[in-house]
Design an enzyme around this catalytic site. Structure first.
Site, PDB file in Angstrom:
ATOM      1  N   GLY A  81       0.810  -1.203   0.000  1.00 35.71           N
ATOM      2  CA  GLY A  81       0.000   0.000   0.000  1.00 35.71           C
ATOM      3  C   GLY A  81       0.847   1.258   0.000  1.00 35.71           C
ATOM      4  O   GLY A  81       2.033   1.232   0.345  1.00 35.71           O
TER       5      GLY A  81
ATOM      6  N   GLY B 263       8.859  -0.011   0.378  1.00 40.40           N
ATOM      7  CA  GLY B 263       9.301  -1.111   1.232  1.00 40.40           C
ATOM      8  C   GLY B 263       9.775  -0.754   2.620  1.00 40.40           C
ATOM      9  O   GLY B 263      10.504  -1.545   3.237  1.00 40.40           O
TER      10      GLY B 263
ATOM     11  N   SER C  59       7.841   4.996  -3.580  1.00 44.17           N
ATOM     12  CA  SER C  59       6.999   3.827  -3.832  1.00 44.17           C
ATOM     13  C   SER C  59       7.098   3.398  -5.288  1.00 44.17           C
ATOM     14  O   SER C  59       7.112   4.235  -6.200  1.00 44.17           O
ATOM     15  CB  SER C  59       5.543   4.190  -3.528  1.00 44.17           C
ATOM     16  OG  SER C  59       4.692   3.236  -4.108  1.00 44.17           O
TER      17      SER C  59
ATOM     18  N   HIS D  46      -3.318   3.627  -2.701  1.00 40.67           N
ATOM     19  CA  HIS D  46      -3.396   2.282  -3.276  1.00 40.67           C
ATOM     20  C   HIS D  46      -3.257   1.292  -2.138  1.00 40.67           C
ATOM     21  O   HIS D  46      -2.358   1.417  -1.301  1.00 40.67           O
ATOM     22  CB  HIS D  46      -2.267   2.087  -4.287  1.00 40.67           C
ATOM     23  CG  HIS D  46      -2.131   0.673  -4.765  1.00 40.67           C
ATOM     24  ND1 HIS D  46      -3.202  -0.054  -5.238  1.00 40.67           N
ATOM     25  CD2 HIS D  46      -1.050  -0.154  -4.846  1.00 40.67           C
ATOM     26  CE1 HIS D  46      -2.779  -1.251  -5.588  1.00 40.67           C
ATOM     27  NE2 HIS D  46      -1.500  -1.352  -5.361  1.00 40.67           N
TER      28      HIS D  46
ATOM     29  N   HIS E 108      -4.022  -3.129  -0.957  1.00 40.52           N
ATOM     30  CA  HIS E 108      -4.450  -4.478  -1.354  1.00 40.52           C
ATOM     31  C   HIS E 108      -5.553  -4.938  -0.397  1.00 40.52           C
ATOM     32  O   HIS E 108      -5.566  -6.100   0.000  1.00 40.52           O
ATOM     33  CB  HIS E 108      -3.265  -5.439  -1.358  1.00 40.52           C
ATOM     34  CG  HIS E 108      -2.346  -5.249  -2.527  1.00 40.52           C
ATOM     35  ND1 HIS E 108      -1.564  -6.257  -3.040  1.00 40.52           N
ATOM     36  CD2 HIS E 108      -2.103  -4.173  -3.324  1.00 40.52           C
ATOM     37  CE1 HIS E 108      -0.851  -5.798  -4.068  1.00 40.52           C
ATOM     38  NE2 HIS E 108      -1.160  -4.537  -4.254  1.00 40.52           N
TER      39      HIS E 108
ATOM     40  N   ASP F 229     -23.824   6.822  -0.913  1.00 42.09           N
ATOM     41  CA  ASP F 229     -23.349   7.970  -0.132  1.00 42.09           C
ATOM     42  C   ASP F 229     -21.964   8.431  -0.595  1.00 42.09           C
ATOM     43  O   ASP F 229     -21.586   9.580  -0.380  1.00 42.09           O
ATOM     44  CB  ASP F 229     -23.264   7.615   1.356  1.00 42.09           C
ATOM     45  CG  ASP F 229     -24.622   7.687   2.061  1.00 42.09           C
ATOM     46  OD1 ASP F 229     -25.528   8.387   1.567  1.00 42.09           O
ATOM     47  OD2 ASP F 229     -24.767   7.032   3.107  1.00 42.09           O
TER      48      ASP F 229
ATOM     49  N   HIS G 120      -5.396  -6.782  -9.875  1.00 45.41           N
ATOM     50  CA  HIS G 120      -4.458  -6.115  -8.988  1.00 45.41           C
ATOM     51  C   HIS G 120      -5.152  -5.652  -7.702  1.00 45.41           C
ATOM     52  O   HIS G 120      -5.107  -6.364  -6.705  1.00 45.41           O
ATOM     53  CB  HIS G 120      -3.799  -4.959  -9.762  1.00 45.41           C
ATOM     54  CG  HIS G 120      -2.652  -4.315  -9.060  1.00 45.41           C
ATOM     55  ND1 HIS G 120      -1.592  -3.745  -9.720  1.00 45.41           N
ATOM     56  CD2 HIS G 120      -2.398  -4.139  -7.742  1.00 45.41           C
ATOM     57  CE1 HIS G 120      -0.730  -3.265  -8.843  1.00 45.41           C
ATOM     58  NE2 HIS G 120      -1.200  -3.492  -7.645  1.00 45.41           N
TER      59      HIS G 120
ATOM     60  N   TYR H  47     -25.990  16.708   4.835  1.00 43.67           N
ATOM     61  CA  TYR H  47     -25.413  15.858   5.876  1.00 43.67           C
ATOM     62  C   TYR H  47     -24.351  16.616   6.670  1.00 43.67           C
ATOM     63  O   TYR H  47     -23.623  17.421   6.117  1.00 43.67           O
ATOM     64  CB  TYR H  47     -24.786  14.626   5.230  1.00 43.67           C
ATOM     65  CG  TYR H  47     -24.253  13.621   6.206  1.00 43.67           C
ATOM     66  CD1 TYR H  47     -25.085  12.635   6.744  1.00 43.67           C
ATOM     67  CD2 TYR H  47     -22.920  13.645   6.590  1.00 43.67           C
ATOM     68  CE1 TYR H  47     -24.587  11.697   7.635  1.00 43.67           C
ATOM     69  CE2 TYR H  47     -22.419  12.706   7.485  1.00 43.67           C
ATOM     70  CZ  TYR H  47     -23.266  11.737   8.006  1.00 43.67           C
ATOM     71  OH  TYR H  47     -22.758  10.801   8.886  1.00 43.67           O
TER      72      TYR H  47
END
Lengths: 230, 230, 230, 230
Positions: free
Chosen positions: D26, D44, D72, D93, D95, D118, D167, D225
């Site tokens: 991510g 990493g 990244s 991003h 997973h 929503d 992916h 809202y």
């Protein structure tokens, strides 16, 4: 061996922290290739009071050479994997629930996406069933034999895990810690693959190009992921 | 009975820690075979403020012989199981969600893998449905009767759990703590079995050889798992 | 109204602790029948910094009579339920995920087991879909109207919850706390029912006798569950 | 850029707290539109020891202009999204497992209920598969291209997420924090949608009227809202 015992203890505890085991299920080992000695979790000892000195050291015939306790009942599978796969330095066995489900279903886990491809260069294989004779006479070692058979000539470092039919996952790596990391990702991959088939029963998986791209992004000489080591 | 009350309290709290119950659902009991007295959780008392002195002691007719509170409404099922299964020392009932799902589906849980085989020597049975008469007149005891019937001549220590159709699981063991341990594994086994059928609707389960190998690895005179007691 | 504000705050926080809501989703209200005043969560305020004084007090026309903040956007549904169901003292709306799934599937949750029967005397209904006109002109109140319609002449205290089609669950009870308790059990029941249908697509549910036995064990004059109040 | 680095760090850590990532999977980025500079997570690095100074600043050609670490490996996808979608200020991003399952299944997530409506004004799209050429030559940027293509002329702020086939999900928003919020809701929506199809394989989703009502309740000039800002 003291350092390896500490590493193997830590790897065993990591398996618990990651939620892969219940009670005393599961076991991690490590090998010293210089000494041909294996360090493994003792059988049936609760993780919460396991100490480095409780770990058992055996030779490659499974003879205990250090330690007071009986080694994990899965010792002979670990030893067979160390013999069959010379590159590996650590082995882990768990009953993590989604990987077990695939093992119980007798299905390999196909490479359905890039999470899988980042770690496993193709399907995670499932072993053949053991024969009644193997089960009766040499069950634990035969489990290791069936795993090695499932790889044939494939490189076990490219797919560092297998499912034992009707049983559960074994994973491995360069170190005990690596092996556990692979087992954790295997469980996530198994879970996502089950969800995927629930949404798409005919899911075909990633292309060879995508498998290559992701696997070699993290592995091999041309890897680009992470920080280069200095 | 003070020691048994402490054990039964601890077993009740363990059921909560393991995530098997919601609110005041569930109950654990233990029996003193010497005294023919049962210790059971009180009805509808929140676990977080339950003390050993809140547990209720009854005789085998269900008469309260010690304690201020009303016993669990499932008392008569527990008592019937103690009468029908003389080897057992503890009983637990939960509404753990995957075991309940199998009970609601009216399906026994087949032995699909070695996790199951390590604890349950064959399928976990589901009871017949109770008749309207049983439900109206003697519901709680009839639940115990139906469980015992589902075993027939099978040894209840070899499969220490049953699913009550449309209701949920009961498990047992040599002690209250053992019973809870079996209930925890039952829930894991129920979960993995559901996942397995989602992946393989025709899953057949383990061979007799594998069932034997795993069950007798942990049970009986030839057991090899864990540390021998000294 | 200070005491009711405290109760409604506490019930809102309980919804978070039980894992039924994400971010600012969900809302709980309570009513003072003596004053015809409703206390409800403010709209879009994070639970972690909500205080009793942030709650909003309105009359039964939805006019704010106390408080600085705008009330929950679902206020008119709550008010309609208080008018339609005179026995209720608290209402809760969540997007708890399994109940939402049934609502999105447009299926009532049948009484598949005794957990359901302990709380809900029959299926949990799903509303009809609202018309485009209702959605455009009077959406929030129309949601309450559709819930009341789904009950017809049935007693809303016997099934203290409903699923709004394509939306999610509302639950209620004698107090805000009761309403939340029912919402928590509804989610568990929804989850177990989904699992049950995965194992048994033709699951039929409990018999009338079992439904009666369990429901009236916990409700009505002849209830036997829990400790009698002194 | 220090403030943006702090925001991007915080958004990366929020992804972990919300359970959307495993290990170093991510990544979140943010953009300063004034400076045309992007701040992104390093490749990493374990989240638990990531500091604001570890974040990497790049220009819109992907050249590092500040920081010691490698950015990244998904950087070029982020950059393409910032170019294609001028309104966005943050990209994430992950997973996250249910969104990945839809991506692996190659299915868009339809708007099955109001939770979806929503946040997402219509289905969450899934990209076409990349060609072998794209994968070999310009994989990371091509991923961004495929996402932008999946939107065509649709407003990317109305559906602030997409699934990359085989992916996983990308989400975005006005700020890095917004992007993460959308990713969290996407995962919940993905999970509920999977459950819904398990209960109702032909689920059709909400009407246009309901989609409009809910989406515009929270977005646009007429939103009602939350608390109006003063």
């Amino acid at each position: 061996m003291k350092q390896l015992r500490e590493q193997v203890l830590e790897a065993n505890l990591e398996v618990v922290r990651r939620g892969l085991v219940l009670y005393t299920f599961g076991n991690v080992s490590g090998i010293s290739r210089d000494d041909n000695l294996v360090v493994i979790k003792p059988s049936g000892v609760p993780y919460e009071r396991m100490k480095a000195d409780d770990l058992v050291v055996t030779d490659l015939e499974g003879k205990v050479v250090w330690g007071e306790l009986r080694p994990s009942s899965d010792l002979d599978t670990h030893i067979h994997l160390y013999k069959a796969f010379p590159e590996i330095g650590g082995v882990v066995h768990t009953h993590s629930e989604y990987a077990v489900a695939w093992a119980q279903a007798g299905r390999p886990i196909p490479a359905l996406g890039t999470t899988h491809a980042d770690y496993f260069y193709g399907p995670v294989p499932v072993t053949r069933e053991l024969t009644a004779d193997e089960i009766k006479n040499d069950y634990v070692r035969a489990t290791g034999v069936a795993i090695a058979e499932a790889f044939g000539n494939r490189d076990p470092m490219e797919v560092p895990a297998a499912l034992v039919a009707g049983h559960g996952p074994f994973a491995w790596g360069r170190t005990p810690d690596d092996a556990v990391h692979n087992a954790v990702v295997l469980e996530a991959v198994a879970r996502m693959a089950m969800y995927t088939f629930s949404l798409q029963p005919n899911a075909q998986g990633v292309s060879q190009a995508l498998l290559d791209r992701h696997y070699f992004r993290k592995h091999g000489a041309a890897a680009t992921y992470g920080q280069s080591e200095k």
